[in-house]
Design a protein around this motif. Structure first.
Motif, mmCIF file in Angstrom:
data_model
loop_
_atom_site.group_PDB
_atom_site.id
_atom_site.type_symbol
_atom_site.label_atom_id
_atom_site.label_comp_id
_atom_site.label_asym_id
_atom_site.label_seq_id
_atom_site.Cartn_x
_atom_site.Cartn_y
_atom_site.Cartn_z
ATOM 1 N N SER A 88 13.029 26.414 92.401
ATOM 2 C CA SER A 88 11.613 26.776 92.485
ATOM 3 C C SER A 88 11.376 28.212 92.057
ATOM 4 N N ILE A 89 12.246 29.124 92.487
ATOM 5 C CA ILE A 89 12.115 30.522 92.072
ATOM 6 C C ILE A 89 12.278 30.637 90.570
ATOM 7 N N LEU B 155 17.739 22.371 100.753
ATOM 8 C CA LEU B 155 16.768 23.463 100.826
ATOM 9 C C LEU B 155 17.167 24.625 99.916
ATOM 10 N N CYS B 156 18.448 24.963 99.902
ATOM 11 C CA CYS B 156 18.919 26.072 99.060
ATOM 12 C C CYS B 156 18.726 25.792 97.577
ATOM 13 N N ILE C 250 22.465 17.656 108.720
ATOM 14 C CA ILE C 250 21.853 18.994 108.791
ATOM 15 C C ILE C 250 22.411 19.891 107.697
ATOM 16 N N ILE C 251 23.712 19.833 107.491
ATOM 17 C CA ILE C 251 24.329 20.641 106.427
ATOM 18 C C ILE C 251 23.783 20.221 105.063
ATOM 19 N N GLN C 252 23.671 18.923 104.829
ATOM 20 C CA GLN C 252 23.127 18.436 103.552
ATOM 21 C C GLN C 252 21.665 18.854 103.383
ATOM 22 N N MET C 253 20.900 18.839 104.456
ATOM 23 C CA MET C 253 19.509 19.263 104.380
ATOM 24 C C MET C 253 19.415 20.751 104.037
ATOM 25 N N THR D 262 21.509 31.453 96.334
ATOM 26 C CA THR D 262 21.139 30.161 96.912
ATOM 27 C C THR D 262 21.851 28.998 96.219
ATOM 28 N N MET D 263 22.108 29.107 94.940
ATOM 29 C CA MET D 263 22.864 28.047 94.264
ATOM 30 C C MET D 263 24.314 28.010 94.748
#
Length: 165
Positions: free
Chosen positions: A117-118, A110-111, A103-106, A70-71
């Motif tokens: 968070s994990i 999120l990623c 949308i791409i930035q959002m 995700t990073m």
């Protein structure tokens, strides 16, 4: 309007830099004689530093692989967002601009939020399994959360900017 566009570009490049640093640098969890990131665990001794990779040999580190993925995805999406911003700046009509970039930035936001968070939720488990002592969150972890805020703000700015002349 040029000042606003310049500010947004600088803000976006700053977000990309923060994501690169937090993904690559080895300082998510630091202690007196060790430092840990999402890629490797390094222990300092009096003579040298011994580093070992995380996650390849143990099934319990699947969460680390999720954080890594995700990073990386967040960094790639943020770079694609800058590219789409520049392309949309001159190609689309007013009102249609920057929606795709927002949308791409959002998604990038999120990623990075998922990864941080994990790591926040699972860091005690990781450190116990690696046999690490007391420590604290390092600057790369803090930069990941700052990058989350920057990408969120950036995506909101793109949505607001889409109607401007």
């Amino acid at each position: 309007m040029l000042v606003v566009l310049a500010f947004i570009i600088i803000f976006h490049i700053t977000s990309i830099a923060l994501l690169f640093i937090s993904t690559i640098d080895n300082a998510w969890w630091v202690g007196n004689n060790f430092y840990l990131d999402i890629w490797k665990n390094c222990r300092n001794t009096t003579t040298n530093t011994a580093c070992s990779e995380i996650g390849d040999d143990n099934n319990s580190f699947q969460a680390i692989q999720t954080i890594q993925a995700t990073m990386i995805l967040s960094t790639i999406l943020c770079c694609i967002g800058l590219l789409s911003f520049v392309l949309q700046l001159f190609r689309l009509k007013q009102g249609e601009r920057f929606v795709f970039t927002a949308i791409i930035q959002m998604l990038s936001c999120l990623c990075v939020m998922i990864a941080a968070s994990i790591y926040t939720a699972m860091h005690d488990e990781f450190h116990q399994k690696l046999g690490l002592g007391e420590g604290s969150f390092g600057y790369s972890f803090v930069l990941a959360w700052i990058a989350f805020a920057f990408t969120l703000i950036n995506s909101i700015m793109y949505l607001i900017l889409r109607k401007r002349k």
